[in-house]
Design a protein around this motif. Structure first.
Motif, PDB file in Angstrom:
ATOM      1  N   VAL A 134       0.833  -1.203   0.000  1.00 20.19           N
ATOM      2  CA  VAL A 134       0.000   0.000   0.000  1.00 20.19           C
ATOM      3  C   VAL A 134       0.868   1.254   0.000  1.00 20.19           C
ATOM      4  N   ALA A 135       1.943   1.252   0.806  1.00 14.79           N
ATOM      5  CA  ALA A 135       2.838   2.406   0.851  1.00 14.79           C
ATOM      6  C   ALA A 135       3.485   2.655  -0.515  1.00 14.79           C
ATOM      7  N   SER A 136       3.942   1.590  -1.151  1.00 16.40           N
ATOM      8  CA  SER A 136       4.630   1.717  -2.435  1.00 16.40           C
ATOM      9  C   SER A 136       3.696   2.216  -3.526  1.00 16.40           C
ATOM     10  N   THR A 137       2.500   1.632  -3.605  1.00 19.21           N
ATOM     11  CA  THR A 137       1.557   2.038  -4.649  1.00 19.21           C
ATOM     12  C   THR A 137       0.988   3.429  -4.375  1.00 19.21           C
ATOM     13  N   THR A 138       0.800   3.756  -3.105  1.00 19.34           N
ATOM     14  CA  THR A 138       0.301   5.084  -2.751  1.00 19.34           C
ATOM     15  C   THR A 138       1.265   6.164  -3.242  1.00 19.34           C
ATOM     16  N   ILE A 139       2.545   5.961  -3.016  1.00 15.17           N
ATOM     17  CA  ILE A 139       3.556   6.930  -3.443  1.00 15.17           C
ATOM     18  C   ILE A 139       3.756   6.887  -4.956  1.00 15.17           C
ATOM     19  N   GLY A 140       3.957   5.689  -5.501  1.00 13.88           N
ATOM     20  CA  GLY A 140       4.275   5.560  -6.921  1.00 13.88           C
ATOM     21  C   GLY A 140       3.177   6.080  -7.833  1.00 13.88           C
ATOM     22  N   PHE A 141       1.949   5.653  -7.581  1.00 14.29           N
ATOM     23  CA  PHE A 141       0.855   6.091  -8.439  1.00 14.29           C
ATOM     24  C   PHE A 141       0.424   7.524  -8.117  1.00 14.29           C
ATOM     25  N   GLY A 142       0.749   8.003  -6.931  1.00 13.15           N
ATOM     26  CA  GLY A 142       0.537   9.411  -6.634  1.00 13.15           C
ATOM     27  C   GLY A 142       1.427  10.292  -7.492  1.00 13.15           C
ATOM     28  N   LEU A 143       2.686   9.900  -7.630  1.00 18.46           N
ATOM     29  CA  LEU A 143       3.613  10.648  -8.490  1.00 18.46           C
ATOM     30  C   LEU A 143       3.190  10.578  -9.953  1.00 18.46           C
ATOM     31  N   LEU A 144       2.657   9.421 -10.364  1.00 21.43           N
ATOM     32  CA  LEU A 144       2.182   9.290 -11.736  1.00 21.43           C
ATOM     33  C   LEU A 144       0.983  10.207 -11.983  1.00 21.43           C
ATOM     34  N   LEU A 145       0.099  10.324 -11.001  1.00 20.59           N
ATOM     35  CA  LEU A 145      -1.043  11.237 -11.107  1.00 20.59           C
ATOM     36  C   LEU A 145      -0.564  12.679 -11.255  1.00 20.59           C
ATOM     37  N   TRP A 146       0.431  13.063 -10.466  1.00 23.34           N
ATOM     38  CA  TRP A 146       0.978  14.423 -10.549  1.00 23.34           C
ATOM     39  C   TRP A 146       1.572  14.681 -11.934  1.00 23.34           C
ATOM     40  N   TYR A 147       2.314  13.714 -12.457  1.00 26.72           N
ATOM     41  CA  TYR A 147       2.937  13.881 -13.767  1.00 26.72           C
ATOM     42  C   TYR A 147       1.873  14.024 -14.851  1.00 26.72           C
ATOM     43  N   ALA A 148       0.822  13.188 -14.790  1.00 27.95           N
ATOM     44  CA  ALA A 148      -0.255  13.268 -15.778  1.00 27.95           C
ATOM     45  C   ALA A 148      -0.983  14.598 -15.697  1.00 27.95           C
ATOM     46  N   ASP A 149      -1.155  15.102 -14.484  1.00 24.80           N
ATOM     47  CA  ASP A 149      -1.857  16.377 -14.301  1.00 24.80           C
ATOM     48  C   ASP A 149      -1.038  17.543 -14.855  1.00 24.80           C
ATOM     49  N   VAL A 150       0.274  17.482 -14.657  1.00 28.97           N
ATOM     50  CA  VAL A 150       1.154  18.548 -15.135  1.00 28.97           C
ATOM     51  C   VAL A 150       1.325  18.497 -16.650  1.00 28.97           C
ATOM     52  N   ARG A 151       1.467  17.292 -17.192  1.00 28.81           N
ATOM     53  CA  ARG A 151       1.762  17.133 -18.615  1.00 28.81           C
ATOM     54  C   ARG A 151       0.513  17.079 -19.497  1.00 28.81           C
ATOM     55  N   GLY A 152      -0.646  16.806 -18.899  1.00 29.98           N
ATOM     56  CA  GLY A 152      -1.863  16.682 -19.688  1.00 29.98           C
ATOM     57  C   GLY A 152      -2.272  17.993 -20.335  1.00 29.98           C
ATOM     58  N   ARG A 153      -2.942  17.884 -21.480  1.00 33.43           N
ATOM     59  CA  ARG A 153      -3.346  19.084 -22.226  1.00 33.43           C
ATOM     60  C   ARG A 153      -4.625  19.714 -21.655  1.00 33.43           C
ATOM     61  N   HIS A 154      -5.457  18.923 -21.000  1.00 35.03           N
ATOM     62  CA  HIS A 154      -6.702  19.419 -20.379  1.00 35.03           C
ATOM     63  C   HIS A 154      -7.603  20.127 -21.391  1.00 35.03           C
ATOM     64  N   ARG A 155      -7.757  19.536 -22.581  1.00 35.02           N
ATOM     65  CA  ARG A 155      -8.543  20.182 -23.633  1.00 35.02           C
ATOM     66  C   ARG A 155      -9.816  19.422 -24.000  1.00 35.02           C
ATOM     67  N   LEU A 156      -9.809  18.105 -23.891  1.00 27.70           N
ATOM     68  CA  LEU A 156     -10.893  17.283 -24.419  1.00 27.70           C
ATOM     69  C   LEU A 156     -12.007  17.109 -23.399  1.00 27.70           C
ATOM     70  N   ASP A 157     -13.250  17.110 -23.883  1.00 28.11           N
ATOM     71  CA  ASP A 157     -14.375  16.907 -22.980  1.00 28.11           C
ATOM     72  C   ASP A 157     -14.759  15.430 -22.937  1.00 28.11           C
ATOM     73  N   LEU A 158     -15.798  15.137 -22.195  1.00 32.02           N
ATOM     74  CA  LEU A 158     -16.205  13.761 -21.933  1.00 32.02           C
ATOM     75  C   LEU A 158     -16.550  13.007 -23.216  1.00 32.02           C
ATOM     76  N   HIS A 159     -17.167  13.690 -24.174  1.00 33.43           N
ATOM     77  CA  HIS A 159     -17.627  13.030 -25.392  1.00 33.43           C
ATOM     78  C   HIS A 159     -16.519  12.855 -26.427  1.00 33.43           C
ATOM     79  N   ALA A 160     -15.298  13.290 -26.093  1.00 33.85           N
ATOM     80  CA  ALA A 160     -14.169  13.082 -26.998  1.00 33.85           C
ATOM     81  C   ALA A 160     -13.541  11.702 -26.814  1.00 33.85           C
ATOM     82  N   ILE A 161     -13.986  10.949 -25.815  1.00 30.93           N
ATOM     83  CA  ILE A 161     -13.420   9.621 -25.552  1.00 30.93           C
ATOM     84  C   ILE A 161     -13.836   8.669 -26.670  1.00 30.93           C
TER      85      ILE A 161
END
Length: 283
Positions: A134-161
Motif C-alpha cells: 500500500v505504501a509503495s503504490t500510494t507513493i508511486g501512483f501518486g507521483l504518476l497522477l501528478w505527472y499526468a496532471d502537469v503534462r496533460g493538455r486538459h482540452r478534451l471533454d467527456l464526449h471526446a473519448i
C-alpha cells in the motif's frame, strides 16, 4: 464491530472511493492503525454498495439520458459513430456513444481482474507485506497522477473519448486491484494522459465505477455466500447508509473544486501517507 468502528470505516470508504487516494488501501490501513481486526468481507461489500448507490443517485439524470440513448442505438438509431435510418438526435447519439465507451472500458477488468485478484488475495494474510504494498503504490501512483496532471493538455471533454481511449482507461483500471493504487486515481491519471480535462476525466471515472463496483460486489457476494460467514446485519445497514451519505458529498465537492485546485493536494496527501506507512514499518 462496535458503532465507532462501523462509522469510521464507512466514513473512510465514502470519502476515499471517488477521491484519487485509494479506498481499498484505506480500508486495509484503518483497522491496522486503530488496532481493530480486519473487517469481514461482508462489511466491505456493504460500504461499497453504499458508494455505488451514491454515484447512481448523483448521476441519475446522466444515467437516464445514457440509457435512453443506448436503447435508441440498439433499436437501430446508431452503429458506432454512424447514424442510420431512425437517426438519433445529436444529444442522444452523444449520450449513447458515451454509454458504449463505459461498457468498452469495463472489458479489461473482466479479463484481467480475476487473475490479478487471485494473485493478490494472499497479501491480506500478511500485515507487514500488505502495508508495504500500500505504501509503495500510494507513493508511486501518486507521483504518476501528478505527472499526468502537469503534462496533460486538459482540452478534451467527456464526449471526446473514443474506443482506443476507453480501452486504455479500462486497462489502467485493472491495475487498481493492487491495494493502494486507487481505482479513481488510476483512471483519472489515464484520462489526463489522454488529454481530457480534469472534470471530464473525473466524470468518466465515476461513471466507470458503476459497472466495476457492481461486478466486484457480485463476485464478493458469491464468495460470501460460499463461505457461510455469520452476518452482522446492523453493521452492514449502518455502514452502507453512512458510506452513501459521505460518498455523495465527496462526489459533489470533488467535481465542484477539481478544476480550481488541480490534483496536487491529493498527490501531496498520498506522498505523506505513503511516507508515514514506511516510517511506521521501519520503527
Amino acid at each position: 464491530m462496535d458503532t465507532l468502528q462501523i462509522a469510521l470505516l464507512a466514513f473512510v470508504q465514502g470519502l476515499t472511493e471517488f477521491l484519487p487516494i485509494s479506498s481499498s488501501g484505506h480500508l486495509i490501513l484503518t483497522p491496522l492503525l486503530f488496532g481493530y481486526e480486519l473487517q469481514d468481507l461482508s462489511f466491505d461489500i456493504a460500504v461499497h454498495l453504499g458508494t455505488l448507490l451514491a454515484v447512481l443517485t448523483y448521476f441519475r439524470r446522466d444515467l437516464l439520458a445514457i440509457g435512453v440513448g443506448m436503447a435508441g442505438s440498439l433499436a437501430g438509431g446508431m452503429v458506432g459513430n454512424r447514424l442510420r435510418r431512425r437517426a438519433l438526435s445529436p444529444a442522444a447519439a452523444a449520450d449513447a456513444r458515451l454509454g458504449w465507451m463505459v461498457v468498452l472500458a469495463t472489458l479489461p477488468i473482466l479479463v484481467l481482474g480475476l487473475p490479478l485478484k487471485t494473485l493478490l488475495d494472499g497479501l491480506r494474510q500478511d500485515d507487514q507485506l500488505i502495508a508495504l504494498v500500500v505504501a509503495s503504490t500510494t507513493i508511486g501512483f501518486g507521483l504518476l497522477l501528478w505527472y499526468a496532471d502537469v503534462r496533460g493538455r486538459h482540452r478534451l471533454d467527456l464526449h471526446a473519448i473514443n474506443w482506443a481511449a476507453a480501452l486504455i482507461i479500462g486497462c489502467f483500471q485493472a491495475i487498481a486491484i493492487i491495494p493502494g493504487t486507487s481505482r479513481s486515481g488510476i483512471t483519472i491519471t489515464a484520462g489526463l494522459f489522454l488529454g481530457l480535462t480534469r472534470q471530464a476525466a473525473s466524470r468518466f471515472s465515476f461513471l466507470l465505477s458503476i459497472p466495476t463496483i457492481s461486478l466486484a460486489g457480485l463476485l464478493a457476494g458469491r464468495e460470501l455466500l460460499e463461505s457461510a460467514v455469520p452476518v452482522d446485519w446492523h453493521a452492514l445497514w449502518l455502514g452502507a447508509l453512512l458510506s452513501f451519505v459521505v460518498a455523495y458529498l465527496s462526489i459533489h465537492l470533488f467535481l465542484r473544486f477539481i478544476e480550481r485546485v488541480s490534483m496536487l493536494p491529493f498527490v501531496l496527501y498520498r506522498l505523506l501517507l505513503g511516507g508515514l506507512i514506511l516510517f511506521l514499518l521501519l520503527m
